[in-house]
Scaffold this motif. Structure first.
Motif, PDB file in Angstrom:
ATOM      1  N   TYR A 141     -11.182  -3.128  -4.350  1.00 52.16           N
ATOM      2  CA  TYR A 141     -10.888  -1.729  -4.667  1.00 52.16           C
ATOM      3  C   TYR A 141     -11.723  -0.801  -3.783  1.00 52.16           C
ATOM      4  N   MET A 142     -13.008  -1.113  -3.620  1.00 53.39           N
ATOM      5  CA  MET A 142     -13.873  -0.281  -2.788  1.00 53.39           C
ATOM      6  C   MET A 142     -13.414  -0.275  -1.335  1.00 53.39           C
ATOM      7  N   ILE A 143     -13.028  -1.443  -0.836  1.00 47.93           N
ATOM      8  CA  ILE A 143     -12.528  -1.510   0.541  1.00 47.93           C
ATOM      9  C   ILE A 143     -11.245  -0.709   0.677  1.00 47.93           C
ATOM     10  N   ASP A 144     -10.382  -0.830  -0.322  1.00 48.31           N
ATOM     11  CA  ASP A 144      -9.115  -0.090  -0.288  1.00 48.31           C
ATOM     12  C   ASP A 144      -9.355   1.415  -0.278  1.00 48.31           C
ATOM     13  N   GLY A 184       0.811  -1.212   0.000  1.00 49.65           N
ATOM     14  CA  GLY A 184       0.000   0.000   0.000  1.00 49.65           C
ATOM     15  C   GLY A 184       0.846   1.265   0.000  1.00 49.65           C
ATOM     16  N   THR A 185       0.353   2.290  -0.676  1.00 44.62           N
ATOM     17  CA  THR A 185       1.097   3.546  -0.777  1.00 44.62           C
ATOM     18  C   THR A 185       0.869   4.468   0.407  1.00 44.62           C
ATOM     19  N   LYS A 186      -0.271   4.330   1.077  1.00 45.58           N
ATOM     20  CA  LYS A 186      -0.624   5.234   2.174  1.00 45.58           C
ATOM     21  C   LYS A 186      -0.711   4.509   3.510  1.00 45.58           C
ATOM     22  N   TYR A 187      -1.297   3.306   3.490  1.00 41.58           N
ATOM     23  CA  TYR A 187      -1.455   2.516   4.714  1.00 41.58           C
ATOM     24  C   TYR A 187      -0.858   1.116   4.492  1.00 41.58           C
ATOM     25  N   LEU A 211      -4.249  -1.937 -14.620  1.00 37.99           N
ATOM     26  CA  LEU A 211      -4.986  -0.675 -14.637  1.00 37.99           C
ATOM     27  C   LEU A 211      -4.213   0.466 -13.975  1.00 37.99           C
ATOM     28  N   ASN A 212      -2.975   0.169 -13.607  1.00 44.40           N
ATOM     29  CA  ASN A 212      -2.107   1.175 -12.981  1.00 44.40           C
ATOM     30  C   ASN A 212      -2.736   1.772 -11.720  1.00 44.40           C
ATOM     31  N   ILE A 213      -3.382   0.913 -10.943  1.00 48.03           N
ATOM     32  CA  ILE A 213      -3.970   1.346  -9.675  1.00 48.03           C
ATOM     33  C   ILE A 213      -2.967   1.057  -8.560  1.00 48.03           C
ATOM     34  N   ALA A 214      -2.535   2.090  -7.893  1.00 51.49           N
ATOM     35  CA  ALA A 214      -1.644   1.928  -6.746  1.00 51.49           C
ATOM     36  C   ALA A 214      -2.504   1.951  -5.487  1.00 51.49           C
ATOM     37  N   PRO A 215      -2.755   0.800  -4.872  1.00 56.44           N
ATOM     38  CA  PRO A 215      -3.669   0.758  -3.724  1.00 56.44           C
ATOM     39  C   PRO A 215      -3.111   1.522  -2.527  1.00 56.44           C
ATOM     40  N   GLN A 216      -4.030   2.084  -1.748  1.00 59.15           N
ATOM     41  CA  GLN A 216      -3.629   2.764  -0.520  1.00 59.15           C
ATOM     42  C   GLN A 216      -3.182   1.757   0.537  1.00 59.15           C
ATOM     43  N   ARG A 217      -3.884   0.624   0.568  1.00 56.27           N
ATOM     44  CA  ARG A 217      -3.590  -0.434   1.534  1.00 56.27           C
ATOM     45  C   ARG A 217      -2.924  -1.604   0.821  1.00 56.27           C
ATOM     46  N   THR A 218      -2.227  -2.426   1.562  1.00 56.63           N
ATOM     47  CA  THR A 218      -1.541  -3.575   0.978  1.00 56.63           C
ATOM     48  C   THR A 218      -2.553  -4.646   0.575  1.00 56.63           C
ATOM     49  N   ILE A 219      -2.484  -5.059  -0.686  1.00 56.27           N
ATOM     50  CA  ILE A 219      -3.342  -6.133  -1.195  1.00 56.27           C
ATOM     51  C   ILE A 219      -2.499  -7.395  -1.223  1.00 56.27           C
ATOM     52  N   ARG A 220      -2.881  -8.370  -0.437  1.00 52.82           N
ATOM     53  CA  ARG A 220      -2.070  -9.586  -0.282  1.00 52.82           C
ATOM     54  C   ARG A 220      -2.837 -10.809  -0.791  1.00 52.82           C
ATOM     55  N   CYS A 221      -2.240 -11.518  -1.713  1.00 54.51           N
ATOM     56  CA  CYS A 221      -2.809 -12.765  -2.230  1.00 54.51           C
ATOM     57  C   CYS A 221      -2.152 -13.928  -1.498  1.00 54.51           C
TER      58      CYS A 221
END
Length: 276
Positions: free
Chosen positions: A269-272, A87-90, A130-140
């Motif tokens: 995405y909405m949760i992020d 994530g970029t912010k959180y 889509l070049n989306i930089a999530p605010q929070r870490t997305i972990r698979c």
């Protein structure tokens, strides 16, 4: 099987729980209570069970011989597979998405759970494409040993619940590859209502509802998560192939599969963006 043994039974012949008229038996786990003798248990294909039923009607004294070659092997070291977009912010707020990478030896595990694993990886891939930089870490997380022990899920839950990082949401895909239908959410009413408010957006991928309910065997144990979420595709044909030789990649519909990836990515995405 333990109930049969408890009342003096010497074996179990179970008609396969299937919605398809064929002769492919379905497999799965058998549970035994402590101090109960373990008796053999087998699932019988739909056509064979019809044959046995008719044979028993004609001869109530009919005897059946069991010949089983299944074995229980010693445990072997195995691992979860984990990848993430930081994530970029959180960065210490985690949104987990995953499926399980083990399957039964019947079929190839295409729907249980290769599709869930690929859809979970596609969530990250869609963010990247889509070049989306999530605010929070997305972990698979691809969990091991879901089918007969959940060791991968238990180990990850212990890690997540003791980590200084905070799990915002944990989503699981383990219900086949049908068209998107709903999300089942294990959380408080305020959180569920917030997710429900996003249905106009989620409906673009085919999601019809968000409901209170269980999440899944792999993420249900992450007690620290604000929300544990199960992705629910159309399950009308799920028991046509579940745990059987019918579970092949040839039965997966590409468009339904892609819509599932889109639905999962949209909710994440909405949760992020909005938080929970």
């Amino acid at each position: 099987a333990d109930s049969v043994a408890k009342y003096g039974g010497i074996g179990v012949l179970l008609r396969s729980i299937t919605t398809k008229y064929d002769n492919n038996p379905h497999t799965g786990v058998v549970f035994y209570a402590d101090k109960v003798e373990r008796v053999p248990a087998v699932a019988v294909g739909y056509l064979d069970s019809d044959f046995l039923r008719q044979a028993l009607i004609e001869d109530p004294e009919l005897e059946v011989n069991f010949k089983l070659n299944s074995k229980w092997f010693p445990d072997a070291q195995s691992y979860n597979v984990i990848g993430e977009i930081t994530g970029t912010k959180y960065p210490d707020e985690i949104i987990t998405v995953g499926g399980h990478i083990d399957s039964w030896d019947l079929g190839v595990g295409a729907n249980d759970d290769a599709t869930g694993c690929i859809q979970s990886m596609e969530v990250l891939d869609l963010f990247k494409r889509l070049n989306i930089a999530p605010q929070r870490t997305i972990r698979c997380v691809l969990f091991i040993n879901e089918e007969n022990g959940s060791r991968g899920a238990n180990a990850y839950a212990q890690f997540a619940d003791s980590s200084l990082q905070k799990t915002i949401a944990a989503m699981e895909a383990d219900a086949g590859s049908g068209s998107p239908r709903d999300f089942s959410v294990d959380s408080d009413s305020l959180t569920i209502n917030k997710i429900k408010s996003w249905i106009p957006v989620l409906s673009e991928t085919g999601i019809l509802r968000v409901r209170k309910g269980g999440s899944g065997a792999d993420v249900g144990g992450i007690k620290s998560a604000i929300a544990r979420i199960g992705y629910g595709p159309d399950g009308q044909r799920y028991f046509d192939y579940h745990h059987s030789d019918n579970d092949q990649f040839s039965i997966i519909h590409p468009r339904e599969f892609e819509l599932g990836s889109a639905a999962m990515a949209t909710l994440i995405y909405m949760i992020d963006q909005e938080g929970l």
